[in-house]
Write a protein that holds these residues in place. Sequence first.
Motif, short mmCIF file in Angstrom:
data_model
loop_
_atom_site.label_atom_id
_atom_site.label_comp_id
_atom_site.label_asym_id
_atom_site.label_seq_id
_atom_site.Cartn_x
_atom_site.Cartn_y
_atom_site.Cartn_z
N VAL A 79 0.89 -1.16 0.00
CA VAL A 79 0.00 0.00 0.00
C VAL A 79 0.92 1.21 0.00
N GLU A 80 0.89 1.99 -1.08
CA GLU A 80 1.79 3.13 -1.19
C GLU A 80 1.14 4.38 -0.60
N GLY A 81 2.00 5.36 -0.28
CA GLY A 81 1.47 6.63 0.17
C GLY A 81 1.32 6.69 1.67
N SER A 82 0.76 7.80 2.14
CA SER A 82 0.75 8.03 3.58
C SER A 82 -0.50 7.46 4.24
N SER A 83 -1.52 7.11 3.45
CA SER A 83 -2.69 6.52 4.10
C SER A 83 -2.70 5.03 3.85
N PHE A 84 -3.02 4.29 4.89
CA PHE A 84 -3.05 2.83 4.80
C PHE A 84 -4.23 2.35 5.63
N VAL A 115 5.21 0.78 4.19
CA VAL A 115 6.41 1.30 4.85
C VAL A 115 6.13 2.73 5.25
N GLN A 116 6.24 3.03 6.52
CA GLN A 116 5.96 4.39 7.00
C GLN A 116 7.09 4.85 7.92
N ASN A 117 7.17 6.16 8.08
CA ASN A 117 8.11 6.72 9.04
C ASN A 117 7.36 7.02 10.33
#
Length: 358
Positions: free
Chosen positions: A195-200, A256-258
């Motif tokens: 799942v790309e991007g900042s929302s998951f 993958v998130q920070n």
Amino acid sequence: MTVGESVRRFVSRIEPRPRLVDWSIFVLVSFEVASGLLSFTVGTPDGAWLFWLHAVAGLTLVALVGFKLYRVRHRVTNRHLWNRATGVSILLTVVTLSALGTGIAWVFGADADVWLWNLLSVHVFFGLLLVPLTLLHLRTHFRPPRRADFEERRAALQYAGLLVGGAVLFRAQETTNRVLDTAGVERRFTGSKPVEGSSFPVTSWVADDPDPIDTAAWSLSLGGRVNSPLELDYDELTTDAELEALLDCTSGWYTVQNWRGVRVGDLLDAAGVDDDARYVRFVSVTGYRWSLPVEEARDALLATHVGDNSLSHGHGAPLRLVAPGRRGFQWVKWVEGVEVRRRGDPAQWLVTLISGFD
Ligand SMILES: Nc1nc2c(c(=O)[nH]1)N[C@H]1C(S)=C(S)[C@@H](COP(=O)(O)O)O[C@H]1N2
Ligand SMILES: [Mo]
């Protein structure tokens, strides 16, 4: 020779003895259920072999189930041969083919929404349904294994052939996927899709669904095998530790998130951990909980932020565990307690399934 005759001849040459086929199906189905469940705990590539075995065994099952259905086909098509157990047998066939089919389809990049479930969850559902159905089927069809069936040299060769066939098919599938670029996605070794991007997705297990937490009324308690237990308000947390980590949910997606928050090791140092401490348990306001060995826990994060934002309620605000290398279900959300313990916590397996139910 007609086509039908040639097929029959070919099948009879490569087909192991019936009783051997039946017992192998039983052994492989048991292996698939066990390895499938165990795979839920694997989050790092050094455990990839388990997924590989699961896939190869599944493809081998396709061949064995094929032999079996070919052998018993007249018992299904000829109504006069039906008896009380036939219903279970037919259901078992359908569920087996569904479990195999959904697994294979998922690997090829297919997906579907069945009610709230994606295809991988449907695969898990059919897989688990095999357990009671197989037991029911065995009640009426049990025939003890005979030594003679297993001692034949031919059988060993046939099996080697089947397993190699499964492995080759699996490699072929990987190659096909790469060539066809199925759905344009890169699956992890766990089968999960990115799942790309900042929302998951917000994923909660069964009934774990607390009301939003009032941060002002919330505090984190840290206790157990420590010198000085702590009780910290949200404002007392030093949340400048950052960690890029991969969250891989067993329902088949990863992101993958920070993350930003408190390093668990810093919290433990502030409280002073006893020498006999072995595990750190993270407890949610809902009772949901998970434990990590102390050394691993030190490098984990209790996050207050993801990306540029503070956590949303769904993602576990005000505080959630970020446990690199662990599967998503172990990343406890809405954490309010950290307990340093001497032992692991086998009951967590059950608790995570039923927490949230009243
Ligand atoms: N308290 C609690 N924590 C939980 C869960 C839950 O149901 N309750 N679900 C877990 C599961 S299955 C996953 S995949 C991740 C999902 O995190 P997200 O909702 O932030 O994506 O949270 C985990 N933490
Ligand atoms: Mo999950």
